[in-house]
Design a protein around this motif. Structure first.
Motif, mmCIF file in Angstrom:
data_model
loop_
_atom_site.group_PDB
_atom_site.id
_atom_site.type_symbol
_atom_site.label_atom_id
_atom_site.label_comp_id
_atom_site.label_asym_id
_atom_site.label_seq_id
_atom_site.Cartn_x
_atom_site.Cartn_y
_atom_site.Cartn_z
ATOM 1 N N PHE A 148 0.889 -1.218 -0.056
ATOM 2 C CA PHE A 148 0.066 0.115 0.022
ATOM 3 C C PHE A 148 0.899 1.428 -0.082
ATOM 4 O O PHE A 148 0.645 2.132 -0.704
ATOM 5 C CB PHE A 148 -1.102 -0.022 1.373
ATOM 6 C CG PHE A 148 -1.709 1.182 1.312
ATOM 7 C CD1 PHE A 148 -3.045 1.495 0.471
ATOM 8 C CD2 PHE A 148 -1.490 2.170 2.183
ATOM 9 C CE1 PHE A 148 -3.745 2.606 0.872
ATOM 10 C CE2 PHE A 148 -2.186 3.457 2.334
ATOM 11 C CZ PHE A 148 -3.291 3.498 1.710
ATOM 12 N N PHE A 149 1.746 1.368 0.899
ATOM 13 C CA PHE A 149 2.523 2.589 1.083
ATOM 14 C C PHE A 149 3.763 2.646 0.003
ATOM 15 O O PHE A 149 3.930 3.801 -0.374
ATOM 16 C CB PHE A 149 3.208 2.629 2.444
ATOM 17 C CG PHE A 149 2.417 2.812 3.518
ATOM 18 C CD1 PHE A 149 2.108 4.258 3.673
ATOM 19 C CD2 PHE A 149 1.867 2.209 4.426
ATOM 20 C CE1 PHE A 149 1.273 4.771 4.658
ATOM 21 C CE2 PHE A 149 1.120 2.264 5.471
ATOM 22 C CZ PHE A 149 0.723 3.550 5.591
ATOM 23 N N PHE A 150 3.978 1.437 -0.822
ATOM 24 C CA PHE A 150 5.049 1.680 -1.782
ATOM 25 C C PHE A 150 4.259 2.194 -3.056
ATOM 26 O O PHE A 150 4.788 2.882 -4.010
ATOM 27 C CB PHE A 150 5.593 0.158 -2.158
ATOM 28 C CG PHE A 150 6.560 0.002 -3.337
ATOM 29 C CD1 PHE A 150 7.715 0.542 -3.205
ATOM 30 C CD2 PHE A 150 5.983 0.007 -4.682
ATOM 31 C CE1 PHE A 150 8.647 0.495 -4.304
ATOM 32 C CE2 PHE A 150 6.676 -0.303 -5.699
ATOM 33 C CZ PHE A 150 8.232 0.149 -5.358
ATOM 34 N N ILE A 195 9.549 9.353 2.599
ATOM 35 C CA ILE A 195 8.896 9.044 3.805
ATOM 36 C C ILE A 195 8.039 8.155 3.881
ATOM 37 O O ILE A 195 7.639 7.404 4.752
ATOM 38 C CB ILE A 195 8.262 10.506 4.193
ATOM 39 C CG1 ILE A 195 9.409 11.840 4.471
ATOM 40 C CG2 ILE A 195 7.392 10.355 5.281
ATOM 41 C CD1 ILE A 195 8.887 13.005 4.858
ATOM 42 N N ARG A 196 7.043 8.269 2.559
ATOM 43 C CA ARG A 196 6.072 7.126 2.578
ATOM 44 C C ARG A 196 6.697 5.739 2.543
ATOM 45 O O ARG A 196 6.056 4.746 3.004
ATOM 46 C CB ARG A 196 5.302 7.268 1.267
ATOM 47 C CG ARG A 196 4.490 8.624 1.462
ATOM 48 C CD ARG A 196 3.453 8.769 0.383
ATOM 49 N NE ARG A 196 2.465 9.886 0.338
ATOM 50 C CZ ARG A 196 1.706 10.386 -0.535
ATOM 51 N NH1 ARG A 196 1.592 9.721 -1.872
ATOM 52 N NH2 ARG A 196 0.815 11.231 -0.272
ATOM 53 N N PHE A 197 7.730 5.578 1.748
ATOM 54 C CA PHE A 197 8.266 4.200 1.808
ATOM 55 C C PHE A 197 8.940 3.768 2.915
ATOM 56 O O PHE A 197 8.578 2.664 3.403
ATOM 57 C CB PHE A 197 9.473 4.280 0.767
ATOM 58 C CG PHE A 197 10.026 2.959 0.448
ATOM 59 C CD1 PHE A 197 9.274 2.152 -0.157
ATOM 60 C CD2 PHE A 197 11.439 2.571 1.008
ATOM 61 C CE1 PHE A 197 9.942 0.806 -0.375
ATOM 62 C CE2 PHE A 197 12.008 1.214 0.698
ATOM 63 C CZ PHE A 197 11.274 0.467 0.163
ATOM 64 N N ILE A 201 7.803 0.339 5.569
ATOM 65 C CA ILE A 201 8.763 -0.534 6.170
ATOM 66 C C ILE A 201 8.376 -0.685 7.574
ATOM 67 O O ILE A 201 8.221 -1.866 7.868
ATOM 68 C CB ILE A 201 10.100 -0.054 5.788
ATOM 69 C CG1 ILE A 201 10.484 -0.136 4.485
ATOM 70 C CG2 ILE A 201 11.096 -0.903 6.622
ATOM 71 C CD1 ILE A 201 11.936 0.426 4.010
ATOM 72 N N LEU A 202 8.113 0.306 8.316
ATOM 73 C CA LEU A 202 7.719 0.168 9.408
ATOM 74 C C LEU A 202 6.438 -0.476 9.793
ATOM 75 O O LEU A 202 6.265 -1.211 10.518
ATOM 76 C CB LEU A 202 7.727 1.607 10.258
ATOM 77 C CG LEU A 202 9.113 2.516 10.285
ATOM 78 C CD1 LEU A 202 8.911 3.885 10.884
ATOM 79 C CD2 LEU A 202 10.139 1.734 11.017
ATOM 80 N N ALA A 207 3.103 -5.213 11.320
ATOM 81 C CA ALA A 207 2.374 -6.284 10.675
ATOM 82 C C ALA A 207 2.892 -7.704 10.729
ATOM 83 O O ALA A 207 2.246 -8.551 11.245
ATOM 84 C CB ALA A 207 1.962 -6.245 9.143
ATOM 85 N N ALA A 208 4.297 -7.819 10.566
ATOM 86 C CA ALA A 208 4.876 -9.209 10.935
ATOM 87 C C ALA A 208 4.825 -9.770 12.481
ATOM 88 O O ALA A 208 4.444 -10.601 12.920
ATOM 89 C CB ALA A 208 6.602 -8.950 10.532
#
Length: 244
Positions: A148-150, A195-197, A201-202, A207-208
């Motif tokens: 989504f953020f990518f 920033i979005r990428f 990642i965070l 989610a993991a």
């Protein structure tokens, strides 16, 4: 199993709904209504039902033809692995969760009864579409945050790179005079994309962690059979839950 409280679904189809689970062909079974044959549904509602089901199929990677259906059967293991966080409706969220977690699902055709009262979940088609879209988007962000953020980052990065290319072209041909705005705008877009990428990642790491916690919860529930009225632990035969 689960059914809606408005008596929409035919109870005679409960055995057919549970059969794939008893035969170990699936862990979640969705009762699919004949949308095109339901007289109480307007043409707009029928179209929205098909559209919503298509969106859920894309988000979950499943092939369930009638995602909003509330007539369902769950195995004990599948129910333990699902964690519903939405307060509006569970139907869309559970399918997306199950698809992302690779829980086997199946669909069986079911019949419907005559409508005796309107749904209490929403007051109109507009509210239903709005709240369903929010639910799908929220669940997708939770279970596929990096994607989504990518995508959001790419929406800024691609115009940013295009602006830098434009500036370099004019800089090579006429010295770049008067085109410094393209470079400034491109730098801003690339900063937002970065920033979005990073947020993606965070969110993916979170989610993991959530997935590990859900697995621990599911294993704990699977090892602990429910108690009967006498206080002893035993496995229930079939439980029917009414929603909505």
């Amino acid at each position: 199993m689960n059914t809606d409280a408005d008596n929409q679904y035919c109870a005679d189809d409960i055995p057919a709904l549970c059969q794939p689970i008893l035969q170990r062909r699936a862990q979640i079974v969705i009762g699919c209504r004949p949308i095109g044959e339901i007289d109480s549904f307007s043409p707009l509602k029928k179209a929205l039902q098909r559209l919503g089901s298509w969106v859920v199929r894309k988000a979950s990677g499943s092939d369930i033809p009638n995602a909003p259906s509330g007539f369902r059967a769950y195995s004990r293991d599948a129910a333990a692995r699902l964690c519903v966080i939405n307060t509006y409706t569970y139907t869309l969220e559970t399918i997306i969760q199950a698809g992302r977690k690779r829980i086997p699902m199946a669909a069986v055709p079911v019949r419907v009864n005559r409508v005796t009262r309107p749904s209490r979940l929403f007051r109109g088609i507009g509210e239903y579409v709005s709240r369903s879209a929010k639910t799908i988007l929220r669940v997708f962000v939770i279970y596929a945050p990096l994607r989504f953020f990518f995508t959001l980052a790419a929406c800024c990065a691609l115009p940013g790179f295009a602006g830098i290319r434009r500036f370099l072209y004019f800089h090579a041909t006429d010295g770049g005079g008067g085109h410094i705005q393209s470079l400034v705008l491109s730098a801003m877009l690339l900063a937002v994309a970065t920033i979005r990428f990073a947020v993606g990642i965070l969110a993916d790491l979170i989610a993991a962690d959530r997935s590990l916690l859900e697995d621990i919860r599911a294993r704990d529930l699977s090892r602990t059979p429910p108690r009967d009225e006498a206080g002893s632990r035993e496995k229930p035969a079939l439980e029917v839950v009414s929603a909505g």
